[in-house]
Design a protein around this motif. Structure first.
Motif, PDB file in Angstrom:
ATOM      1  N   ALA A  44      -2.474  29.786 -51.973  1.00 31.07           N
ATOM      2  CA  ALA A  44      -2.997  29.976 -53.334  1.00 31.07           C
ATOM      3  C   ALA A  44      -3.084  28.653 -54.084  1.00 31.07           C
ATOM      4  O   ALA A  44      -4.088  28.362 -54.746  1.00 31.07           O
ATOM      5  CB  ALA A  44      -2.120  30.964 -54.097  1.00 31.07           C
ATOM      6  N   ASP A  91      -5.886  26.544 -52.677  1.00 37.47           N
ATOM      7  CA  ASP A  91      -7.183  27.075 -53.096  1.00 37.47           C
ATOM      8  C   ASP A  91      -7.505  26.679 -54.532  1.00 37.47           C
ATOM      9  O   ASP A  91      -8.626  26.280 -54.850  1.00 37.47           O
ATOM     10  CB  ASP A  91      -7.196  28.605 -52.984  1.00 37.47           C
ATOM     11  CG  ASP A  91      -7.362  29.079 -51.555  1.00 37.47           C
ATOM     12  OD1 ASP A  91      -7.687  28.255 -50.687  1.00 37.47           O
ATOM     13  OD2 ASP A  91      -7.164  30.288 -51.311  1.00 37.47           O
ATOM     14  N   ALA A  92      -6.511  26.805 -55.421  1.00 37.58           N
ATOM     15  CA  ALA A  92      -6.716  26.491 -56.835  1.00 37.58           C
ATOM     16  C   ALA A  92      -7.132  25.031 -57.012  1.00 37.58           C
ATOM     17  O   ALA A  92      -8.027  24.712 -57.811  1.00 37.58           O
ATOM     18  CB  ALA A  92      -5.448  26.788 -57.627  1.00 37.58           C
ATOM     19  N   GLU A  93      -6.507  24.153 -56.270  1.00 37.13           N
ATOM     20  CA  GLU A  93      -6.833  22.727 -56.368  1.00 37.13           C
ATOM     21  C   GLU A  93      -8.282  22.470 -55.959  1.00 37.13           C
ATOM     22  O   GLU A  93      -9.013  21.727 -56.621  1.00 37.13           O
ATOM     23  CB  GLU A  93      -5.883  21.924 -55.476  1.00 37.13           C
ATOM     24  CG  GLU A  93      -6.053  20.427 -55.592  1.00 37.13           C
ATOM     25  CD  GLU A  93      -5.060  19.655 -54.727  1.00 37.13           C
ATOM     26  OE1 GLU A  93      -5.203  18.416 -54.645  1.00 37.13           O
ATOM     27  OE2 GLU A  93      -4.157  20.288 -54.139  1.00 37.13           O
ATOM     28  N   ASN A 143     -10.752  24.045 -58.670  1.00 32.87           N
ATOM     29  CA  ASN A 143     -10.803  23.292 -59.921  1.00 32.87           C
ATOM     30  C   ASN A 143     -11.665  22.044 -59.805  1.00 32.87           C
ATOM     31  O   ASN A 143     -12.178  21.532 -60.807  1.00 32.87           O
ATOM     32  CB  ASN A 143      -9.391  22.894 -60.366  1.00 32.87           C
ATOM     33  CG  ASN A 143      -8.698  24.004 -61.134  1.00 32.87           C
ATOM     34  OD1 ASN A 143      -9.329  24.737 -61.886  1.00 32.87           O
ATOM     35  ND2 ASN A 143      -7.387  24.137 -60.959  1.00 32.87           N
ATOM     36  N   GLN A 145     -10.827  35.654 -53.745  1.00 33.76           N
ATOM     37  CA  GLN A 145     -10.500  35.159 -55.083  1.00 33.76           C
ATOM     38  C   GLN A 145     -10.757  36.257 -56.107  1.00 33.76           C
ATOM     39  O   GLN A 145     -11.827  36.870 -56.105  1.00 33.76           O
ATOM     40  CB  GLN A 145     -11.329  33.914 -55.436  1.00 33.76           C
ATOM     41  CG  GLN A 145     -11.184  32.771 -54.456  1.00 33.76           C
ATOM     42  CD  GLN A 145      -9.765  32.240 -54.371  1.00 33.76           C
ATOM     43  OE1 GLN A 145      -8.994  32.336 -55.338  1.00 33.76           O
ATOM     44  NE2 GLN A 145      -9.406  31.675 -53.232  1.00 33.76           N
ATOM     45  N   THR A 152     -11.945  32.352 -65.212  1.00 32.28           N
ATOM     46  CA  THR A 152     -10.590  31.996 -64.780  1.00 32.28           C
ATOM     47  C   THR A 152     -10.152  32.937 -63.659  1.00 32.28           C
ATOM     48  O   THR A 152     -10.309  34.155 -63.764  1.00 32.28           O
ATOM     49  CB  THR A 152      -9.590  32.099 -65.950  1.00 32.28           C
ATOM     50  OG1 THR A 152     -10.020  31.234 -66.999  1.00 32.28           O
ATOM     51  CG2 THR A 152      -8.186  31.690 -65.502  1.00 32.28           C
ATOM     52  N   ASN A 181      -5.369  32.682 -59.505  1.00 30.86           N
ATOM     53  CA  ASN A 181      -4.538  31.553 -59.078  1.00 30.86           C
ATOM     54  C   ASN A 181      -4.527  30.422 -60.096  1.00 30.86           C
ATOM     55  O   ASN A 181      -3.927  29.357 -59.862  1.00 30.86           O
ATOM     56  CB  ASN A 181      -4.994  31.035 -57.711  1.00 30.86           C
ATOM     57  CG  ASN A 181      -6.432  30.533 -57.707  1.00 30.86           C
ATOM     58  OD1 ASN A 181      -7.022  30.275 -58.753  1.00 30.86           O
ATOM     59  ND2 ASN A 181      -7.000  30.392 -56.518  1.00 30.86           N
ATOM     60  N   GLY A 182      -5.188  30.621 -61.246  1.00 30.27           N
ATOM     61  CA  GLY A 182      -5.188  29.633 -62.315  1.00 30.27           C
ATOM     62  C   GLY A 182      -6.396  28.727 -62.337  1.00 30.27           C
ATOM     63  O   GLY A 182      -6.625  28.005 -63.317  1.00 30.27           O
ATOM     64  N   ALA A 183      -7.188  28.731 -61.292  1.00 31.50           N
ATOM     65  CA  ALA A 183      -8.373  27.874 -61.235  1.00 31.50           C
ATOM     66  C   ALA A 183      -9.422  28.333 -62.241  1.00 31.50           C
ATOM     67  O   ALA A 183      -9.498  29.519 -62.583  1.00 31.50           O
ATOM     68  CB  ALA A 183      -8.955  27.882 -59.826  1.00 31.50           C
ATOM     69  N   LYS A 184     -10.223  27.363 -62.716  1.00 30.45           N
ATOM     70  CA  LYS A 184     -11.298  27.680 -63.653  1.00 30.45           C
ATOM     71  C   LYS A 184     -12.628  27.186 -63.082  1.00 30.45           C
ATOM     72  O   LYS A 184     -12.720  26.075 -62.558  1.00 30.45           O
ATOM     73  CB  LYS A 184     -11.041  27.022 -65.013  1.00 30.45           C
ATOM     74  CG  LYS A 184      -9.830  27.573 -65.747  1.00 30.45           C
ATOM     75  CD  LYS A 184      -9.675  26.933 -67.121  1.00 30.45           C
ATOM     76  CE  LYS A 184      -8.382  27.363 -67.811  1.00 30.45           C
ATOM     77  NZ  LYS A 184      -8.339  28.807 -68.078  1.00 30.45           N
TER      78      LYS A 184
END
Length: 521
Positions: free
Chosen positions: A199, A202-204, A207, A287, A306, A309-312
């Motif tokens: 997770a 993935d978020a990194e 983003n 996702q 959003t 996992n916090g990604a935007k």
């Protein structure tokens, strides 16, 4: 066991073997053991690269494993991998020999990087169209993790173990004896479940992505069509999908899509995905979206999405095509006994209730079709309908009424799923005319009462929803939020059909493109 045509096709496929392999059978003298021996012998006879041995020591007998010569089997089949699982057998033979799997380099690197020491068991039924994906994924993981094994277990072969472990839904997945999942799962989903750092990684990556022209939320027929139409305009297009393929993945037969006389849901979904990938669409699978902001709410005039996992992610336009899910009864005991007698897929789980008594909830086409299918497997089917009449097509009602082991109860409100702590034992319902309560003793309950839109993440957003939770759209698929469009089963458009969803997806994409042009973005 293999007919002449199948043998010829398999012989041709085995010419692709990269190195010699052994099929090692563990036998016990039973009739089932004789069938295992027959299959293994026939397969080995098709290629000089394949050797059969019958001195296996697997804890499950009868069974067989596949290994490179000189190695211990890590891919095992406890049962006859026929029906839907025959492809799993073919791929196992090839991939154990070193034949490269059809997965991306990134996914293969993830598999190798798991560094697992595990024994995986997956219980299947040969009529289950969801099971092969899980079997094939686990086999691949075992092949590339030397301290890991994967075993397909046919529930019909090992009914005592099915009873002991309370297996009442397939595929059912265990890791080192601990239950870790059930239902259809893709290779990527299983890897994500096993890779604890997935997770954050993935978020990194997400983003770091630049903004899109069209960002589609949902990977079903509406979403895929939206993406194709957008990408063909030459604009930057992405898809965020919790589960690529959507509800179609749970559909057995499709016979009403123009130009395709008959196909199966998983095959249709795979062909949709291949079509989308032809256009270089950025697919972000597994996702889930947690919230959305319209173009009027952001400083840069882009729609902001959003993820959980916090990604935007940012896009000039967003097309919401999140589809729908099975509606639940929402009665006491349903959640507690889900996969332990409460089921939603008669094709997948029906064989596990062979010779038992079951109920089907719902008198529409899906419910009556399920009752008809189950009647050929189980001892008795009780169909429970809330209304005073069935809503299924008359031809289906006539077929149901002709069956000797079915009962129809109408004007009935299901009130409780009863169990003994480990599995379902009965269904309680109330006669709506008299308020009298009744109990039907049974082992399984198949819920077939329609769909709910997947729009929970929008309940606190400015996107307008109907009383049923559907996204309100106009004839151009516009929502009330600037830059946000919607299509498919999650919207107020009537008649939830694949062909309608694809048409709506095309409309939404064309509307989004028109919006981009006219807004000068």
């Amino acid at each position: 066991m293999l007919d002449q045509n199948t043998s010829a096709q398999l012989k041709t496929l085995l010419e692709r073997l990269e190195s010699p392999i052994e099929i090692v059978a563990t036998l016990n003298g039973s009739d089932k053991s004789d069938k295992i021996k027959e299959l293994v012998t026939e397969v080995a006879a098709l290629s000089p690269q394949v050797t059969a041995r019958f001195d296996g020591t697997n804890k499950r007998a009868p069974s067989f494993g596949i290994a490179k010569v000189g190695e211990q089997p890590r891919v095992n089949f406890a049962g006859l991998p026929m029906g839907h699982e025959f492809t799993s057998l073919i791929l196992a033979l090839l991939q154990v020999s070193g034949y490269a799997p059809k997965v991306s380099d990134e996914v293969l690197a993830q598999i190798k990087g798991l560094n697992l020491t595990s024994d995986f068991d997956v219980f299947v039924s040969l009529s289950c169209h969801n099971c092969p994906d899980v079997v094939q994924a686990l086999n691949l993981i075992a092949i590339y993790n030397p301290d890991t094994t994967a075993t397909m277990i046919d529930g019909a072969f090992f009914q005592d173990e099915v009873e002991e472990r309370k297996i009442m839904a397939v595929p059912m997945l265990f890791q080192n004896g601990e239950h870790i999942g059930q239902g259809r799962m893709t290779l990527e989903e299983i890897i994500a479940k096993l890779d604890t750092g997935a997770a954050a990684k993935d978020a990194e990556k997400l983003n770091a992505k630049e903004s899109f022209d069209v960002l589609v939320i949902g990977g079903g027929p509406a979403g895929n069509t939206s993406a194709i139409y957008a990408a063909r305009k030459g604009i930057k297009t992405g898809i965020v999908a919790e589960r690529f393929g959507g509800q179609v993945m749970d559909t057995m037969d499709i016979e009403n899509y123009t130009s395709i006389q008959k196909t199966q849901g998983p095959k249709f979904a795979a062909e949709m995905e291949a079509h989308v990938r032809e256009y270089g669409v950025d697919i972000m699978n597994l996702q889930k979206v947690s919230s959305i902001k319209g173009a009027d709410e952001t400083a840069n005039g882009l729609v902001e999405v959003t993820l959980e996992n916090g990604a935007k992610l940012e896009s000039k336009t967003v097309i919401l095509s999140t589809g729908a899910r099975w509606r639940e009864m929402n009665v006491p005991g349903e959640k507690e006994y889900k996969t332990r007698g409460v089921a939603y897929c008669p094709h997948c789980d029906g064989p596990l209730f062979k010779g038992k008594r079951v109920a089907v909830i719902g008198g529409g086409n899906s419910g009556v079709e399920a009752a008809i299918d189950l009647a050929g497997i189980v001892e008795h089917v009780t169909l429970v309908e809330f209304d005073t009449k069935l809503r299924a097509d008359q031809v289906l009602q006539d077929k149901l009424n002709s069956l000797p082991n079915t009962t129809v109860i109408m004007n009935a409100l299901s009130t409780e799923v009863v169990g003994d702590g480990s599995q379902v034992t009965a269904l309680k319902y109330k006669d709506r005319a008299t308020d009298e309560e009744h109990t039907v003793e049974l082992a399984g309950i198949f819920v077939q009462i329609g769909l709910l839109p997947n729009t929970d993440f929008l309940k606190d957003s400015p996107v307008e929803l109907s009383k049923r939770g559907e996204i309100v759209i106009n004839e151009r698929n516009e929502t009330n939020v600037k830059g946000v469009f919607a299509a498919g089963d999650c919207t107020t458009v009537p008649y939830k059909q694949i062909i309608i969803a694809t048409g709506e997806g095309a409309k939404a994409s064309l509307s989004a493109f028109d919006y981009i042009i006219r807004s000068g973005q």
